[in-house]
Design an enzyme around this catalytic site. Structure first.
Site, mmCIF file in Angstrom:
data_model
loop_
_atom_site.group_PDB
_atom_site.id
_atom_site.type_symbol
_atom_site.label_atom_id
_atom_site.label_comp_id
_atom_site.label_asym_id
_atom_site.label_seq_id
_atom_site.Cartn_x
_atom_site.Cartn_y
_atom_site.Cartn_z
ATOM 1 N N LEU A 242 -2.834 -11.365 -63.646
ATOM 2 C CA LEU A 242 -1.978 -11.469 -64.829
ATOM 3 C C LEU A 242 -0.599 -12.024 -64.500
ATOM 4 O O LEU A 242 0.136 -11.466 -63.690
ATOM 5 C CB LEU A 242 -1.852 -10.107 -65.502
ATOM 6 C CG LEU A 242 -1.045 -10.085 -66.804
ATOM 7 C CD1 LEU A 242 -1.586 -11.088 -67.813
ATOM 8 C CD2 LEU A 242 -1.034 -8.675 -67.403
ATOM 9 N N HIS A 243 -0.253 -13.110 -65.175
ATOM 10 C CA HIS A 243 1.050 -13.742 -64.991
ATOM 11 C C HIS A 243 1.381 -14.583 -66.215
ATOM 12 O O HIS A 243 0.500 -15.064 -66.921
ATOM 13 C CB HIS A 243 1.077 -14.623 -63.742
ATOM 14 C CG HIS A 243 0.160 -15.815 -63.812
ATOM 15 N ND1 HIS A 243 -1.224 -15.722 -63.712
ATOM 16 C CD2 HIS A 243 0.416 -17.141 -63.982
ATOM 17 C CE1 HIS A 243 -1.762 -16.925 -63.803
ATOM 18 N NE2 HIS A 243 -0.791 -17.813 -63.979
ATOM 19 N N LEU A 244 2.671 -14.745 -66.448
ATOM 20 C CA LEU A 244 3.183 -15.684 -67.444
ATOM 21 C C LEU A 244 4.110 -16.649 -66.734
ATOM 22 O O LEU A 244 4.490 -16.441 -65.566
ATOM 23 C CB LEU A 244 3.921 -14.957 -68.571
ATOM 24 C CG LEU A 244 3.066 -14.030 -69.443
ATOM 25 C CD1 LEU A 244 3.132 -12.602 -68.920
ATOM 26 C CD2 LEU A 244 3.515 -14.068 -70.904
#
Length: 403
Positions: A242-244
């Protein structure tokens, strides 16, 4: 790109950018270098990794409150006029890592041109990113679990971590703290990753707490071109952890002010730019929590329908457009698309959130020189839904969000 400041924000009475207690922000098991610019050998044991990590200082903690939100960013006539504390710390740390050789390539000024045509697509030549970035992980489905054997963000070198974002006080529930790390294959100066605690090993499925933290990061910047975004599995994500993304873009985009067609009290359909998107709007900090939850409910609905998604948050006008009353806030765009697993033969460029928003990072000079708006739109729109399916989906989302 020039150093990126911006507009009117209240100065803090004291500095609150301090080391994280106990160095918690260097994720457990993170691999650190013996010296800047090196990576641990594949298969390095935990003791070796811990010893290497100890050679690097822990990232600092960036503590912020509601008084740090920049409600009115600088205008595009002078976007670099007065950087916020967030801008100064992020860009100074990013530039320091560039000088220390921690990126996969040195990013200089990039050739940029606006393609002739009504959509005004922005083409940018970034040959080094195409040649030197880490190959994207293979993705088999929208629900692939986290794979500890593949590259993930527990393997970042401590020096790649800039700071940990943590809010103190403010409206609504406290958002999830986010690690801010360099993107080692940057699109632009200041391109960073926004990471929920990597040790949790979450797959690349958007969560409301992570999105809330990213939207708050957007309000911490005083630069009008600081945007945050998300690529889902099957929608251009290259790492299933999970990353933005956070990045500074040097130009305004039509989707910042174009009016949207109302689909319901919380949802619009925005047709500006190369791809129609579902539009959510947060007029101020108090709206970030409900907007984050609404976007994630919609994204989950897309996943259940077998669709991939991309998300972009940018400063912009209310959904009715400029002059319709109300001040600027955060526009959050959600794109629904056909999932793509692996590269598509004959595709001139990959399509992820930047391309959907109208920025085309291109891998080769002949393509950059010769591509037309019609060719670019054809490459983008082959991933989109037919109009009847898009409108049917919009109706489903509007009903979902009214419950």
């Amino acid at each position: 790109m020039a150093p990126l400041p911006s507009a009117r924000h209240r100065p803090l009475p004291r500095q609150r950018h301090r080391p994280a207690p106990g160095g918690a922000s260097a994720a457990p098991g993170a691999a650190g270098p013996a010296r800047p610019g090196t990576r641990p050998a594949p298969g390095a044991g935990s003791a070796e990794m811990a010893a290497m990590a100890a050679a690097e200082p822990s990232p600092e903690e960036f503590v912020y409150g509601e008084e740090d939100f920049v409600l009115q960013a600088a205008g595009w006539d002078d976007p670099d006029s007065a950087p916020s504390r967030f801008d100064r710390v992020l860009l100074a740390g990013w530039s320091d890592r560039m000088e220390r050789g921690l990126f996969r390539y040195r990013l200089g000024p990039l050739p940029t041109r606006v393609l002739p045509g009504a959509v005004r697509l922005v083409a940018q030549l970034n040959e080094k990113r195409s040649a030197e970035r880490r190959p994207p992980q293979p993705v088999r489905s929208l629900r692939d679990p986290f794979d500890p054997g593949a590259f993930n963000f527990t393997r970042l070198r401590p020096a790649e971590l800039l700071f940990r974002l943590r809010r103190s006080g403010g409206p609504g529930p406290t958002p999830e703290p986010l690690l801010v790390a360099i993107n080692a294959s940057p699109l632009e100066r200041g391109h960073v990753l926004l990471l929920p605690e990597p040790a949790r090993r979450l797959p690349q499925a958007l969560t409301a707490p992570a999105l809330r933290g990213a939207l708050e990061a957007a309000l911490l910047s005083a630069h009008p071109g600081f945007r945050v975004g998300f690529n889902g599995l099957g929608g251009g994500a290259s790492v299933n952890h999970l990353h933005l993304h956070g990045l500074y873009l040097a130009r305004p985009l039509p989707l910042e002010e174009a009016p949207a067609e109302p689909l319901g009290p919380r949802l619009g359909l925005l047709r500006a730019g190369p791809a129609p998107a579902f539009l959510f709007f947060a007029p101020g900090p108090a709206a970030l929590e409900p907007v984050s939850r609404a976007v994630c409910r919609a994204a989950e609905h897309l996943g259940r329908a077998g669709l991939a998604c991309n998300v972009l948050a940018t400063r912009g006008d209310p959904p009715a457009g400029p002059g319709a009353g109300g001040g600027r806030g955060l526009r959050v765009l959600l794109w629904a698309r056909r999932p793509l697993f692996g590269p598509k033969a004959g595709e001139p460029f990959a399509v992820a959130l930047c391309e959907l928003a109208g920025l085309l990072p291109l891998p080769a000079e002949p393509l950059y020189r010769d591509i037309t708006e019609a060719q670019a739109l054809s490459a983008i729109r082959q991933h989109l839904l037919p109009e009847p399916e898009l409108l049917h989906l919009g109706g489903e989302l509007a009903r979902l969000l009214e419950r």
